[in-house]
Motif scaffolding. Structure first.
Motif, PDB file in Angstrom:
ATOM      1  N   LYS A 193       0.871  -1.144   0.119  1.00 57.31           N
ATOM      2  CA  LYS A 193       0.195  -0.006   0.031  1.00 57.31           C
ATOM      3  C   LYS A 193       0.861   1.004   0.022  1.00 57.31           C
ATOM      4  N   THR A 194       1.753   1.335   0.832  1.00 61.87           N
ATOM      5  CA  THR A 194       2.771   2.313   0.994  1.00 61.87           C
ATOM      6  C   THR A 194       3.913   2.455   0.038  1.00 61.87           C
ATOM      7  N   PHE A 195       4.239   1.234  -0.538  1.00 61.50           N
ATOM      8  CA  PHE A 195       5.552   1.006  -1.131  1.00 61.50           C
ATOM      9  C   PHE A 195       6.743   1.111  -0.386  1.00 61.50           C
ATOM     10  N   THR A 196       6.691   0.987   0.913  1.00 65.41           N
ATOM     11  CA  THR A 196       7.770   1.159   1.783  1.00 65.41           C
ATOM     12  C   THR A 196       7.991   0.126   2.853  1.00 65.41           C
ATOM     13  N   THR A 197       7.029  -0.957   2.722  1.00 64.69           N
ATOM     14  CA  THR A 197       6.932  -2.154   3.722  1.00 64.69           C
ATOM     15  C   THR A 197       8.382  -2.807   3.592  1.00 64.69           C
ATOM     16  N   ILE A 198       9.143  -2.942   4.586  1.00 69.68           N
ATOM     17  CA  ILE A 198      10.459  -3.424   4.354  1.00 69.68           C
ATOM     18  C   ILE A 198      10.710  -4.857   4.219  1.00 69.68           C
ATOM     19  N   GLU A 199       9.781  -5.682   4.552  1.00 63.97           N
ATOM     20  CA  GLU A 199       9.614  -7.193   3.991  1.00 63.97           C
ATOM     21  C   GLU A 199       9.609  -7.081   2.485  1.00 63.97           C
ATOM     22  N   THR A 200       8.450  -6.673   2.180  1.00 61.61           N
ATOM     23  CA  THR A 200       8.023  -6.663   0.603  1.00 61.61           C
ATOM     24  C   THR A 200       9.241  -6.200  -0.279  1.00 61.61           C
ATOM     25  N   MET A 201       9.789  -4.926   0.226  1.00 66.92           N
ATOM     26  CA  MET A 201      10.759  -4.147  -0.546  1.00 66.92           C
ATOM     27  C   MET A 201      11.924  -4.900  -0.507  1.00 66.92           C
ATOM     28  N   THR A 202      12.349  -5.602   0.503  1.00 66.38           N
ATOM     29  CA  THR A 202      13.820  -6.256   0.683  1.00 66.38           C
ATOM     30  C   THR A 202      13.320  -7.590  -0.314  1.00 66.38           C
ATOM     31  N   ASN A 203      12.278  -8.188  -0.306  1.00 68.41           N
ATOM     32  CA  ASN A 203      12.286  -9.398  -1.131  1.00 68.41           C
ATOM     33  C   ASN A 203      12.246  -8.936  -2.726  1.00 68.41           C
ATOM     34  N   ALA A 204      11.634  -7.921  -2.690  1.00 69.63           N
ATOM     35  CA  ALA A 204      11.495  -7.324  -4.072  1.00 69.63           C
ATOM     36  C   ALA A 204      12.867  -7.062  -4.613  1.00 69.63           C
ATOM     37  N   GLU A 205      13.652  -6.405  -4.060  1.00 72.14           N
ATOM     38  CA  GLU A 205      15.093  -6.094  -4.507  1.00 72.14           C
ATOM     39  C   GLU A 205      15.891  -7.589  -4.488  1.00 72.14           C
ATOM     40  N   SER A 206      15.701  -8.509  -3.962  1.00 72.10           N
ATOM     41  CA  SER A 206      16.278  -9.925  -4.304  1.00 72.10           C
ATOM     42  C   SER A 206      15.784 -10.276  -5.520  1.00 72.10           C
ATOM     43  N   ALA A 207      14.521 -10.387  -5.742  1.00 72.11           N
ATOM     44  CA  ALA A 207      13.855 -10.714  -6.743  1.00 72.11           C
ATOM     45  C   ALA A 207      14.339 -10.197  -8.148  1.00 72.11           C
ATOM     46  N   LEU A 208      14.556  -8.873  -8.087  1.00 70.51           N
ATOM     47  CA  LEU A 208      15.244  -8.006  -9.149  1.00 70.51           C
ATOM     48  C   LEU A 208      16.533  -8.810  -9.412  1.00 70.51           C
ATOM     49  N   ILE A 209      17.385  -8.711  -8.180  1.00 68.78           N
ATOM     50  CA  ILE A 209      18.880  -9.468  -8.564  1.00 68.78           C
ATOM     51  C   ILE A 209      18.860 -10.794  -9.094  1.00 68.78           C
ATOM     52  N   TRP A 210      17.760 -11.686  -8.687  1.00 66.71           N
ATOM     53  CA  TRP A 210      17.553 -12.922  -9.296  1.00 66.71           C
ATOM     54  C   TRP A 210      17.326 -12.972 -10.767  1.00 66.71           C
ATOM     55  N   LEU A 211      16.495 -12.149 -11.364  1.00 65.57           N
ATOM     56  CA  LEU A 211      16.315 -12.012 -12.696  1.00 65.57           C
ATOM     57  C   LEU A 211      17.430 -11.399 -13.479  1.00 65.57           C
ATOM     58  N   ARG A 212      18.069 -10.349 -12.695  1.00 60.45           N
ATOM     59  CA  ARG A 212      19.361  -9.937 -13.324  1.00 60.45           C
ATOM     60  C   ARG A 212      20.483 -10.784 -13.625  1.00 60.45           C
ATOM     61  N   GLU A 213      20.599 -11.567 -12.605  1.00 66.55           N
ATOM     62  CA  GLU A 213      21.570 -12.565 -12.540  1.00 66.55           C
ATOM     63  C   GLU A 213      21.326 -13.678 -13.551  1.00 66.55           C
ATOM     64  N   ASN A 214      20.164 -13.933 -13.925  1.00 69.49           N
ATOM     65  CA  ASN A 214      19.710 -14.864 -14.680  1.00 69.49           C
ATOM     66  C   ASN A 214      19.534 -14.436 -16.120  1.00 69.49           C
ATOM     67  N   GLY A 215      20.093 -13.449 -16.598  1.00 67.07           N
ATOM     68  CA  GLY A 215      19.936 -13.011 -18.003  1.00 67.07           C
ATOM     69  C   GLY A 215      18.833 -12.010 -18.366  1.00 67.07           C
ATOM     70  N   VAL A 216      17.947 -11.554 -17.487  1.00 65.35           N
ATOM     71  CA  VAL A 216      17.003 -10.546 -17.702  1.00 65.35           C
ATOM     72  C   VAL A 216      17.573  -9.322 -17.746  1.00 65.35           C
ATOM     73  N   GLU A 217      17.732  -8.541 -19.014  1.00 65.97           N
ATOM     74  CA  GLU A 217      18.607  -7.271 -19.225  1.00 65.97           C
ATOM     75  C   GLU A 217      17.820  -6.067 -18.358  1.00 65.97           C
ATOM     76  N   ASP A 218      16.365  -6.180 -18.412  1.00 66.95           N
ATOM     77  CA  ASP A 218      15.783  -4.813 -17.829  1.00 66.95           C
ATOM     78  C   ASP A 218      14.485  -5.457 -16.716  1.00 66.95           C
ATOM     79  N   PRO A 219      15.211  -5.873 -15.764  1.00 70.05           N
ATOM     80  CA  PRO A 219      14.436  -6.539 -14.429  1.00 70.05           C
ATOM     81  C   PRO A 219      13.313  -5.496 -14.366  1.00 70.05           C
ATOM     82  N   TYR A 220      13.452  -4.245 -14.280  1.00 67.54           N
ATOM     83  CA  TYR A 220      12.231  -3.433 -13.913  1.00 67.54           C
ATOM     84  C   TYR A 220      11.084  -3.520 -14.816  1.00 67.54           C
ATOM     85  N   GLY A 221      11.543  -3.825 -16.217  1.00 66.63           N
ATOM     86  CA  GLY A 221      10.467  -4.012 -16.877  1.00 66.63           C
ATOM     87  C   GLY A 221       9.647  -5.075 -16.880  1.00 66.63           C
ATOM     88  N   ARG A 222      10.024  -6.007 -15.943  1.00 66.55           N
ATOM     89  CA  ARG A 222       9.194  -7.340 -15.634  1.00 66.55           C
ATOM     90  C   ARG A 222       8.329  -6.984 -14.289  1.00 66.55           C
TER      91      ARG A 222
END
Length: 506
Positions: A193-222
């Protein structure tokens, strides 16, 4: 004035269930009511049977008087009119507007947001964002429990997209989702709701890293962002065309109907999600337009208040005799205990009696071999809700479903009837209450109505107790202390300091 009504209620006779059925041959007609939804050709519905509870005419009349004293009609009207009902935070609670029932402007805004969501869902399904086979939905609390329940109930077979709901900050949860997804065909939904929830945003950052490390050039675009703070999502890196907003007046645990339901629509397709909203709207209209005992959520609240305040019951059991509804007790735990687990009334004065009981439960028939010993012969009186479906959710031999339903109905009968025995260890006291909610079948419409029923039941209970069900300050203190631990420099009690040292955190 409510004290006088409670005194009256406390002074009423409390007949046994057997006596109630014996004295009233029409009891089933009075306390078992069906609600239908859909048109005549495709009508489906739900039976709500409260006949095996201890409610009788005298108690119902007194509870109806309590509802009048507590201005139930006025508070219900304020809810649907979009007035401020969350007084501590100065907000309306407009989850019903997401279903098309509420203040005209709010209904219109919700419809516009749904139109935007439908367009994105249908575009993804058509392949506009490339091949999408998997969706990792990241949220917590109401941003995760509702979607997880709905997807498990409605999308076990034939899901258009494979959805993984991740809420726990424990990395094991996110790694499990990664293991089931191909990064090349995976999208992320970040729900906060606030886009600041620490658990959610930490998990989201890790998911972006996973996409990037696995060949997705623009993770934010996903990424698709589901939030009431679009500017925060843009700041984080999400393109505004992939932000699905919802109103600030939609509370987290009531948000499944908003863009938080995006993963549900992704799994089911938009037509089924629209049917889900329509089923909830049918319950909204019933709750808004029906008075007194005939109002099903209010009737359920009468029963809840009877057992909590008049019989001292500290818990309520919920048992789903349908594997598709296995997550319902978890969902109701947040809905009921976060809403009504309060110790002060709307005006800030102390509550004048017990408020929300502890909600717990499980799945039949598993629970019968685990916890039903206590229900039948334990010293705690526990009112129970049984929830089942006439139609099975599988294609195996009907014998499976016949045994399942037979056990469900047998448990309610046994709790009520009991069984005498000369051997005390084999005696069942009986006179133990239960309610049964029987769906024709588990469809998006009936499931939507079932969830909305429990939302309104929670609100009705709050009105009868004079409390605010829409704030949740009780979850904040632990978060504040966790932040202090992260920042360092704060001393805690010796036990906490020792734990921190042992874990190497301080």
């Amino acid at each position: 004035m409510s004290e006088a009504v409670w005194k009256k209620l406390q002074g009423l006779d409390k007949p046994t269930l057997k006596a109630l059925f014996g004295a009233d041959p029409d009891r089933l007609d009075t306390f078992a009511t069906r609600i239908d939804m859909g048109d005549e050709e495709s009508s489906t519905g739900i039976l709500f049977d409260w006949s095996k509870t201890h409610l009788d005419a005298a108690h119902v009349a007194a509870f109806e008087e309590l509802a009048e004293v507590m201005n139930f009609d006025g508070r219900r009207a304020a809810l649907f009119d979009g007035e401020i009902v969350n007084t501590t935070e100065g907000r309306a609670a407009e989850h019903t507007a997401q279903r098309g029932v509420g203040k005209e402007e709010s209904v219109q805004l919700a419809a516009e947001n749904h139109h935007r969501m439908a367009a994105i869902v249908e575009a993804i399904h058509r392949g506009a964002m490339g091949e999408v086979k998997h969706l990792i939905h990241i949220g917590i609390g109401g941003s995760a429990l509702g979607p997880a329940l709905a997807i498990d109930a409605l999308a076990r077979e034939g899901a258009l997209v494979d959805v993984h709901v991740v809420s726990n900050i424990d990395g094991c949860a996110l790694e499990q989702a990664f293991a089931g997804c191909d990064p090349a065909t995976t999208m992320l939904a970040v729900a906060s709701k606030t886009f600041t929830t620490i658990e959610t945003m930490t998990n989201a950052e890790s998911a972006l890293i996973w996409l990037r490390e696995n060949g997705v050039e623009d993770p934010y675009g996903r990424v698709v962002a589901l939030t009431a703070a679009p500017e925060k999502a843009i700041e984080w890196g999400v393109d505004e065309t992939r932000i699905l907003p919802f109103s600030e007046s939609v509370g987290g645990r009531y948000s499944l109907w908003s863009s938080i339901g995006f993963p549900v629509a992704m799994a089911l397709g938009w037509p089924d999600f629209a049917e889900f909203l329509a089923g909830a709207a049918a319950m909204d209209e019933h709750f808004r337009d029906t008075d007194g005992m005939a109002n099903l959520p209010l009737r359920a609240a009468f029963g809840d208040q009877y057992y909590t305040r008049l019989r001292g019951c500290q818990t309520r059991g919920v048992f789903a005799y349908d594997e598709r509804l296995a997550l319902l007790p978890d969902y109701l735990q947040q809905l009921e205990m976060e809403s009504n687990g309060k110790s002060v009334k709307v005006d800030g004065s102390p509550a004048d009696g017990p408020t929300a009981p502890i909600t717990w439960g499980g799945v039949g028939t598993d629970a019968q071999h685990a916890v039903f010993q206590l229900l039948h012969q334990g010293t705690n009186l526990v009112p129970v809700d049984f929830i089942a479906s006439i139609m099975p959710g599988h294609d195996l031999a009907f014998e499976h479903h016949r045994i399942l339903l037979s056990n469900c109905f047998a448990q309610g009968a046994a709790l009520m009837a009991g069984k005498a025995s000369e051997d005390p260890a084999r005696a069942y006291p009986g006179d133990r209450p239960s309610a049964t909610i029987l769906l024709d079948e588990v469809t998006p419409a009936t499931f939507g109505a079932l969830v909305a029923f429990h939302e309104h039941r929670t609100f009705a209970n709050a009105v009868l107790m004079g409390i605010n069900p829409f704030d949740q300050f009780g979850v904040e203190l632990g978060k504040e202390i966790a932040k202090q631990i992260e920042q360092g420099g704060t001393k805690f009690d010796p036990s906490t300091e020792a734990l921190l040292a042992l874990a190497g955190i301080n």
